[in-house]
Design an enzyme around this catalytic site. Sequence first.
Site, mmCIF file in Angstrom:
data_model
loop_
_atom_site.group_PDB
_atom_site.id
_atom_site.type_symbol
_atom_site.label_atom_id
_atom_site.label_comp_id
_atom_site.label_asym_id
_atom_site.label_seq_id
_atom_site.Cartn_x
_atom_site.Cartn_y
_atom_site.Cartn_z
ATOM 1 N N SER A 1 19.076 43.131 79.580
ATOM 2 C CA SER A 1 18.154 43.908 80.381
ATOM 3 C C SER A 1 16.924 44.392 79.622
ATOM 4 O O SER A 1 15.986 44.920 80.229
ATOM 5 C CB SER A 1 18.886 45.107 80.985
ATOM 6 O OG SER A 1 19.392 45.967 79.980
ATOM 7 N N LYS B 1 11.784 50.581 76.221
ATOM 8 C CA LYS B 1 12.295 50.089 77.491
ATOM 9 C C LYS B 1 12.207 51.185 78.552
ATOM 10 O O LYS B 1 12.410 52.368 78.252
ATOM 11 C CB LYS B 1 13.747 49.660 77.272
ATOM 12 C CG LYS B 1 14.482 49.071 78.450
ATOM 13 C CD LYS B 1 15.904 48.725 77.981
ATOM 14 C CE LYS B 1 16.748 48.075 79.050
ATOM 15 N NZ LYS B 1 18.098 47.734 78.508
ATOM 16 N N SER C 1 22.357 43.413 76.064
ATOM 17 C CA SER C 1 21.016 43.633 76.609
ATOM 18 C C SER C 1 19.921 43.809 75.579
ATOM 19 O O SER C 1 18.744 43.705 75.910
ATOM 20 C CB SER C 1 21.027 44.847 77.548
ATOM 21 O OG SER C 1 21.689 44.535 78.751
#
Length: 472
Positions: A175, A100, A199
Amino acid sequence: MSMTMRRASGKVQVATGEIVATVVRDTVDWMLNRLSLGEMAAGLQRGEYSAREVVEAHLAEIERVNPRINAFVRVFAEEARRQAEAPLPGPLSGIPVTVKDSFDVAGEPTLCGSRFRQGHRAARDSSVVSRLKAAGAIVLGKTNCPEFLASYETDNWITGRTNHPRDEALTPGGSSGGEAAAIGACCSAGGVGSDGGGSVRVPAHFCGIAGLKPTPGRVPATGHYPAIVHPGGLLGVAGPMARTVEDVRTLFGVLAGYDEADPFSAPVGAREFRAEGTRIGVMRQFYDVPVQAACREAVETMARRLEDNGFTVREFQPLGLERAPNVWSFFFSELAVPFTRELLKGREEQAHWTGTEFYERLKDRPEPTGKQVAEMLAARDAMRASLLAQMKDVDVVLCPGAGVTAFPHRQRRFAVEGREMGLFQAMMPLVWVNLLGLPALTVPVTEAAGVQLIGRPWEEERLLAVACYQKG
């Protein structure tokens, strides 16, 4: 579906179940990236294909799929090819992974979806990237996220919107939405996300993959932006994601361990748990907050599966957690308002809606006081102690992966069981876990929905053992 591959007279034999077909190598390279991480590693060790072939299969899939899903912020194609020529030995040797875009990769920007980060360059690798590389993994690229990781959708002004790997009209969640989309679309064998309110688990649940939210301090978050320190480290963690639970277990074994640079890190070594004898408590929803039928069906399917494998399964409704989502919101959102206000001052137009979605709702509230912080910490500790006491007779809690399945971009209201609820209510099965610092594993059950297995602190191995266990 399990697939194996082996070279045969300049061609490749692809075995799926009882069927074996011989095909020209150029037409099968795409299949390499559809193997699970474990299958991929085993084939590499047996010499059935090279790390370069595996990398090329993934890069080809990225080129083919990413224009549609927009999961990648950066792709390190030439560096990946170079590393594939002589991958480091280790449990992930030659395996292409992603991270990420909130984790530092040396020499690369960590933009975290924000114009406010433009010009940043990481001086060194984050701890998770260092550990992946040391295990022989090849980092293919960085994946998209919402600005400041502050939304359950993945969109920003820099990379744009990420789409669900199976349906562009849907969000993959946030996220860690770019990471889940990349893994779900077979552009990556696995990777690392972060989770402060679901997330890792929401995108895993939406995209049909597995993801682990560890106990704070179990996987180091050094080199993550925003920094996972006080107070954010009470809620936020780094965690592995992959298409299967077995692959998440492999990644967790590589990532977990003490890191003196992480203020939350604890010297908790690998722990052994046998799946047999584990007692499962089924929490079908968060109190009276309804969940969609697909989410409920996934829980019922998993409960039957666990019973069929010999586990003791009973109903479990914890007492005293009614305020947990609101206390989580205080720490995740309200406490951040003054810092967000200061960051945006005079530059509000540069912010993206994903970065200000929570802020806009709370920006006019008075700044939290020290007394409020102390009261909320006390409430959190009391709820945690109460729940752990109630879990003396339940080792693992089974509950929905979320209250809803993957939804259209920007949807915020949901009709469920004759009631309308908002996004906050839809995420209540997740956020209390962050508040109380518990480990939770998202397990894919159906194409539409996953479930969570939630355990006591530091018992990630128990969750993984239960999810991987098959009687006989």
